[in-house]
Design an enzyme around this catalytic site. Structure first.
Site, short mmCIF file in Angstrom:
data_model
loop_
_atom_site.label_atom_id
_atom_site.label_comp_id
_atom_site.label_asym_id
_atom_site.label_seq_id
_atom_site.Cartn_x
_atom_site.Cartn_y
_atom_site.Cartn_z
N LYS A 118 -0.66 -5.54 1.27
CA LYS A 118 -0.68 -6.41 0.08
C LYS A 118 -0.87 -7.87 0.50
O LYS A 118 -1.63 -8.62 -0.12
CB LYS A 118 0.60 -6.21 -0.75
CG LYS A 118 0.59 -4.85 -1.45
CD LYS A 118 1.91 -4.44 -2.06
CE LYS A 118 1.78 -3.02 -2.63
NZ LYS A 118 3.01 -2.47 -3.20
N GLN B 139 8.98 -4.44 -3.44
CA GLN B 139 8.52 -3.14 -2.94
C GLN B 139 9.61 -2.08 -3.14
O GLN B 139 10.77 -2.28 -2.77
CB GLN B 139 8.14 -3.26 -1.45
CG GLN B 139 7.49 -2.04 -0.87
CD GLN B 139 6.13 -1.69 -1.52
OE1 GLN B 139 5.39 -2.58 -1.93
NE2 GLN B 139 5.82 -0.42 -1.62
N ASP C 268 3.40 -5.61 -11.18
CA ASP C 268 3.43 -4.15 -11.06
C ASP C 268 3.37 -3.48 -12.44
O ASP C 268 3.14 -2.28 -12.54
CB ASP C 268 4.74 -3.69 -10.40
CG ASP C 268 4.61 -3.49 -8.90
OD1 ASP C 268 3.56 -2.99 -8.46
OD2 ASP C 268 5.57 -3.82 -8.17
#
Ligand code: GUN
Length: 284
Positions: A52, A96, A119
């Site tokens: 990422k 995460q 997200d």
């Protein structure tokens, strides 16, 4: 033999578009930043976070990594989220998952400001996905839609089966397919007639987390088969939820693992971070 859907090529195209738009915003004095939070030493999470950060570099975003000790308290993590919510340099916040067991993931997701929730995990954004009015696309499902679209096959009216009902993939995936007028069936561990349902499917999205779960006999001749799974076998090799060998002999289109859905998730994360920056700057 099925046509291979090249996730690396499709993701490169999405990232190139994001990079061009980010460069234009930079000319207007707008820099884009993504905060990436990782807790503990989960090796898979470390690989994802590194990918990422690398993608941020590729598209010209700043990335800010917060690597926290496994034993951090929930309150300390909530305090960090609060700081990031109020940091103007940060357009997107990515925590995460999975988090260590002593931390309530929902409490953390709920604390992220919905307009930095790249997200699209916050209940506010999940609700927006449900009604089809979303700013942020759920990254993995949105990546899958791009891959299906790359085949040129029209989704409308097709019979689509999603195997797996997670909040991150299965449920939002079903919604995106439904918004595009597919007839969607969601299958899961209690589904009794999986073989019959899959055999009737024009599109199968496998997101179960079980190696080689989708076998050749489950797939209709010519179907599109998208493999969201990433499973590590005992020999260390990565493999998806689909028995690639057998299914690729029957499917019309199939994604490989690795090199299919994985790169798309990250490309869509970049797209969401760009969207967050544009929303903040009031740019359509
Ligand atoms: N862990 C596995 N997939 C994801 C994802 O898409 N986002 C985050 N934040 N964590 C994950």
């Amino acid at each position: 033999m099925a046509n291979l859907i090249d996730g690396k090529a499709v993701s490169a195209k999405v990232k190139a578009e994001v990079r061009d738009e980010a460069a234009k915003l930079k000319e207007q004095g707008i820099s884009i930043g993504l905060a990436v939070v990782i807790v503990g030493n989960n090796p898979a999470s470390r690989v994802y976070v590194n990918s990422k950060k690398k993608a941020c570099e590729e598209v010209g975003f700043n990335s800010y990594e917060y690597a926290l000790d496994e034993n951090i308290t929930q309150q300390e993590l909530l305090d960090l989220i609060d700081v990031l919510n109020n940091d103007d340099k940060v357009n997107g916040i990515l925590v995460q998952l999975p988090l260590p067991k002593h931390i309530d993931e929902n409490a953390i997701i709920n604390a992220i400001s919905p307009d930095k929730d790249v997200d699209a995990f916050h209940p506010y954004n999940v609700g927006k996905i449900m009604i089809g009015e979303f700013s942020f696309l759920p990254c993995t499902p949105a990546g899958v839609m791009e891959l299906i679209d790359s085949t040129g096959v029209n989704i409308s009216g097709k019979s689509a089966v999603v195997i797996g009902r997670s909040n991150i993939v299965g449920k939002p995936m079903s919604m995106l397919l439904l918004h595009r007028n597919a007839t969607v069936t969601i299958c899961h561990s209690r589904t009794t007639n999986l073989l019959e349902i899959c055999n009737a499917a024009d599109i199968i999205v496998a997101a179960v987390g079980k190696a080689n779960f989708v076998t050749g006999d489950m797939v209709k001749e010519g179907a599109i088969v998208i493999d969201v799974g990433i499973n590590r076998l005992e020999n260390g090799k990565l493999c998806g939820d689909v028995d690639f060998e057998a299914v690729s002999k029957k499917a019309g289109y199939i994604t490989p693992v690795p090199g299919g859905v994985g790169p798309m998730t990250i490309a869509m994360l970049m797209k969401n971070t760009l969207t967050a920056a544009k929303l903040k700057a009031n740019i359509k």
